[in-house]
Every structure is written in C-alpha cells, then in structure tokens.
Design a protein around this motif. Sequence first.
Motif, short mmCIF file in Angstrom:
data_model
loop_
_atom_site.label_atom_id
_atom_site.label_comp_id
_atom_site.label_asym_id
_atom_site.label_seq_id
_atom_site.Cartn_x
_atom_site.Cartn_y
_atom_site.Cartn_z
N MET A 40 48.34 21.00 43.97
CA MET A 40 47.07 21.96 44.28
C MET A 40 46.84 20.90 44.79
SD MET A 40 44.47 23.36 41.50
CE MET A 40 43.60 24.38 42.54
N PHE A 41 45.70 21.34 46.30
CA PHE A 41 45.36 20.36 47.55
C PHE A 41 44.21 21.25 47.41
CE2 PHE A 41 43.98 19.15 51.09
CZ PHE A 41 43.70 17.86 51.27
N GLY A 42 43.32 21.27 47.06
CA GLY A 42 42.12 22.49 46.61
C GLY A 42 41.67 23.89 46.19
N GLY A 43 40.48 24.02 46.45
CA GLY A 43 40.69 25.31 45.76
C GLY A 43 40.12 25.60 44.59
N GLU A 44 40.42 26.72 43.83
CA GLU A 44 40.36 27.43 42.49
C GLU A 44 41.16 28.27 41.81
OE1 GLU A 44 35.84 28.20 40.55
OE2 GLU A 44 36.88 29.90 40.74
N LEU A 45 41.73 27.71 40.79
CA LEU A 45 43.25 28.87 40.43
C LEU A 45 42.34 29.73 39.29
CD1 LEU A 45 45.87 29.95 40.66
CD2 LEU A 45 46.56 27.56 40.05
N ILE A 46 42.30 30.31 38.74
CA ILE A 46 41.52 31.00 37.32
C ILE A 46 43.36 31.77 36.77
CG2 ILE A 46 40.44 32.61 36.40
CD1 ILE A 46 38.46 31.98 38.19
N ILE A 47 43.85 31.42 35.87
CA ILE A 47 44.60 32.20 34.79
C ILE A 47 44.42 32.83 34.17
CG2 ILE A 47 47.33 31.63 34.03
CD1 ILE A 47 47.43 29.04 36.41
N THR A 48 44.93 33.74 33.29
CA THR A 48 44.42 34.85 33.04
C THR A 48 45.73 35.93 32.38
OG1 THR A 48 43.16 36.49 33.31
CG2 THR A 48 41.51 35.21 32.80
N PRO A 49 45.88 35.65 30.72
CA PRO A 49 47.44 36.77 30.67
C PRO A 49 46.36 38.41 31.39
CG PRO A 49 46.14 36.17 28.37
CD PRO A 49 45.26 35.59 30.01
N VAL A 50 47.59 39.58 30.83
CA VAL A 50 47.00 40.42 30.82
C VAL A 50 46.39 41.51 30.18
CG1 VAL A 50 48.67 41.55 33.25
CG2 VAL A 50 49.01 41.59 31.04
N SER A 63 48.86 16.73 41.71
CA SER A 63 47.48 17.81 42.32
C SER A 63 47.20 16.57 42.61
CB SER A 63 46.58 18.66 41.40
OG SER A 63 48.44 19.45 40.88
N THR A 64 45.99 16.21 43.88
CA THR A 64 45.21 15.87 44.11
C THR A 64 43.55 16.53 44.33
OG1 THR A 64 45.35 16.18 47.00
CG2 THR A 64 46.98 14.96 46.21
N SER A 65 43.18 17.58 43.98
CA SER A 65 42.00 18.19 44.73
C SER A 65 41.86 19.73 43.83
CB SER A 65 41.52 18.00 45.41
OG SER A 65 41.63 18.90 46.70
#
Length: 82
Positions: free
Chosen positions: A1-11, A32-34
Amino acid sequence: MFGGELIITPVENTGFSPEDATIVGNTCLYGSTSGQVFVKGKAGEHLVVRNSLVEDVVEGTGYMIGGCVVVLGKVGRNVAAA
C-alpha cells in the motif's frame, strides 16, 4: 500500500462475529509505505512486516513487525518482535 485509505468490513448477516474471525490474510500490508487501513475483524499472521508509516486498526492479530497498529483484541505471542 502506498497512500490512501482502505476500510475492510464483512458483509451484513455473515453468521459470525467479525471480532472473532480472520478477514484479512497473512502478510497483509507487507512492505507498505503509507496510508491508513481499518479492518472490522482480525488479521492473519505477519501483519505489517517491513512496514513503514502505515496506520492500521484491527480487532486482533497473530504476529506483527513495525508500523503503527492499534489492536482492539487479542494478539499472538510475537507481536512487535524485532
């Protein structure tokens, strides 16, 4: 991962409690770096290995090295090992 925002949720209505289930796998965020990652559930082994500057929030994990991680639940025996 390089920057950004990731949100992981189950259904919805999965039949399991996210805090008791591993929903992201082994070596998640390897190198990952940021950026920021938010996981509604547990992470597998080797979370954030060779990580620098990623911020991660998970419900539990088995093993991690480096980075800034907030674990809201149980962790394994080698958390933050060098």
